[in-house]
Scaffold this active site. Structure first.
Site, short mmCIF file in Angstrom:
data_model
loop_
_atom_site.label_atom_id
_atom_site.label_comp_id
_atom_site.label_asym_id
_atom_site.label_seq_id
_atom_site.Cartn_x
_atom_site.Cartn_y
_atom_site.Cartn_z
N TYR A 157 0.81 -1.21 0.00
CA TYR A 157 0.00 0.00 0.00
C TYR A 157 0.85 1.27 0.00
CZ TYR A 157 -5.02 -0.84 0.24
OH TYR A 157 -6.32 -1.11 -0.05
N ASP A 159 -4.94 -8.57 2.38
CA ASP A 159 -5.80 -8.39 1.21
C ASP A 159 -6.29 -9.76 0.74
OD1 ASP A 159 -6.98 -7.02 -0.83
OD2 ASP A 159 -5.17 -6.76 -2.02
#
Ligand code: NAD
Length: 415
Positions: free
Chosen positions: A159, A304
């Site tokens: 990220y 994720d």
């Protein structure tokens, strides 16, 4: 402006006390981002359910003052920016917010509005509870054995978004630096990505996961990492995770590898087990022995994958709620996207957003209202009253519109 959308000055703000607890007035102002695509349909449905449950649970003493703020397509159209400063400021000022799904305008220099929102507000924990609702079609034989909450780090790892295109001047410069200064050979012409992971960011994420498990009386927290291969990033996540468990929660936790567990693998009463698992093995574990896992704390990319895989085990992303939580504010959100083919058709499922609203009410400490909604959603689904996405896969179900599903839930509140 609708009748319970008063200006912020007329109502009250939530504040955060020095010890991090929330001070919530009876009529807090809470910003909402309606979202794009199906957002307006599912938000209208979720809002009705939230208002009805708060109204009936507290006999009118409490009420949320919803405040509309813009992000995504609508914001882009009206302000030229997908994530206006005003929206970020409103969320900071009001501490808690809720959002529908957002489209990221293509080619606008912002990778994703969702990622930007998490980074700019430092919402470092992505929290996803994954629990089976009876009656929902699932690929598992015993989906009810899955009952977990994933805490995924939201600010680092992939990220951080640090990468350079193959053959770019930046990638070539990094490759030359690695060769000349670090003695590492990477083929020229390669794409380069950087995976930063820090001690402070890991510690705050794991501390939040452990505190959640203690607050909710859960049996274990599992640090999921790929430290066997990436020793100084993923391996350090594990090391720092155990470190924070031992330092901050001594007396409350038992580290699995230290011994002391009973023959059934359980800790003595009142102790929380802290364990770790390699990420690939964890994907087997959640299929074969899901009942042994309760809270998962994990870096960004593992989180994720595992949260979507777990959501699929209990019936899909359309059902899964989520929250992005930081020390100063929290944004609750549906975990699916804008499903453009259902936009404006009153056909999409509002379950994910309603359950995200349940998490929001729990966060406020309004647990009577949150529990009533969760029970009513479960009852509607087990009564076979569902939207199109489930109706087509459930034998004997009655297909309802998005707005009708909200009605069905409201009818079942406090029953
Ligand atoms: P999506 O989740 O929007 O849709 C995939 C499919 O899932 C849909 O076609 C639909 O069949 C089903 N679906 C999703 N939500 C549903 C609901 N509530 N009810 C019924 N069916 C539902 O994913 P996508 O098509 O990959 O993305 C579409 C847009 O959404 C893109 O612009 C993407 O950037 C955005 N997106 C936003 C978020 C977010 O805001 N958190 C998350 C993912 C994708």
């Amino acid at each position: 402006m609708k009748n319970n959308e008063r200006s912020p000055s007329e109502a009250h703000r939530i504040t955060v006390a020095a010890d991090g607890t929330l001070c919530v007035p009876d009529n807090p102002v809470i910003p909402f981002i309606e979202g794009d695509g199906i957002g307006p349909d599912i938000w209208a449905a979720a809002r009705r359910v939230l208002d009805a449950s708060v109204g009936s649970s507290y006999e009118g003493r409490r009420r949320v003052e919803w405040m509309k703020v813009l992000a995504g397509e609508k914001a882009h159209r009206e302000t030229g920016e997908p994530l206006p400063h005003k929206t970020l400021q409103a969320i900071k000022d009001h501490v808690v917010a809720i959002k529908g799904p957002l489209t990221t305008p293509v080619g606008e220099g912002i990778r994703s509005v969702n990622v930007a929102l998490r980074q700019r507000l430092d919402l470092y924990a992505c929290v996803r509870p994954i629990r089976y609702i009876k009656g929902v079609p699932s690929p598992m034989r015993r989906p009810e054995r899955v009952d977990m909450v994933v805490f995924r780090e939201n600010t680092e790892d992939v990220y951080a978004g640090i990468e350079w295109e193959a053959e770019s001047a930046e990638a070539e410069a990094v490759i030359a630096f690695m060769r000349d200064r670090m003695g590492v050979e990477v083929a020229f012409g390669s794409a380069i990505g950087i995976k930063p992971m820090s001690r402070p960011a890991t510690r705050r994420l794991v501390a939040r996961a452990i505190q959640y498990a203690l607050d909710h009386g859960l049996a274990s927290v599992t640090l999921v990492h790929k430290g066997n291969i990436m020793k100084y990033t993923e391996g350090a996540f594990m090391k720092w995770g155990y470190e924070v468990a031992r330092e901050m929660f001594a007396g409350h936790v038992l580290v699995e590898s230290d011994g002391g567990l009973g023959p059934d693998g359980k800790a003595p009463p009142g102790k929380l087990v802290i364990k770790d698992r390699i990420a690939d093995m964890m994907f087997q574990q959640v299929l074969l022995r899901p009942e042994e896992y309760h809270v998962i704390a994990t870096p960004n990319l593992n989180g994720d994958y595992i949260s979507d895989a777990l959501a699929a085990q209990v019936g899909g992303l359309g059902m899964a709620p989520g929250a992005n939580i930081g020390d100063d504010c929290a944004v609750f959100e549906a975990t699916h996207g804008t499903a453009p083919k259902y936009a404006g058709k009153d056909k999409a499922s509002p379950v994910s957003l309603i359950l995200s609203g349940v998490m929001l009410l729990e966060h406020l400490g309004w647990t009577e209202a949150s529990a009533a909604i969760e029970k009513a959603v479960r009852k509607s689904i087990s009564d076979g009253l569902v939207t199109h996405d489930l109706a087509r896969r459930m034998r004997g179900a009655r297909e309802l519109k998005c707005s009708e599903f909200a009605e069905a839930v409201i009818e079942r509140l406090n029953r």
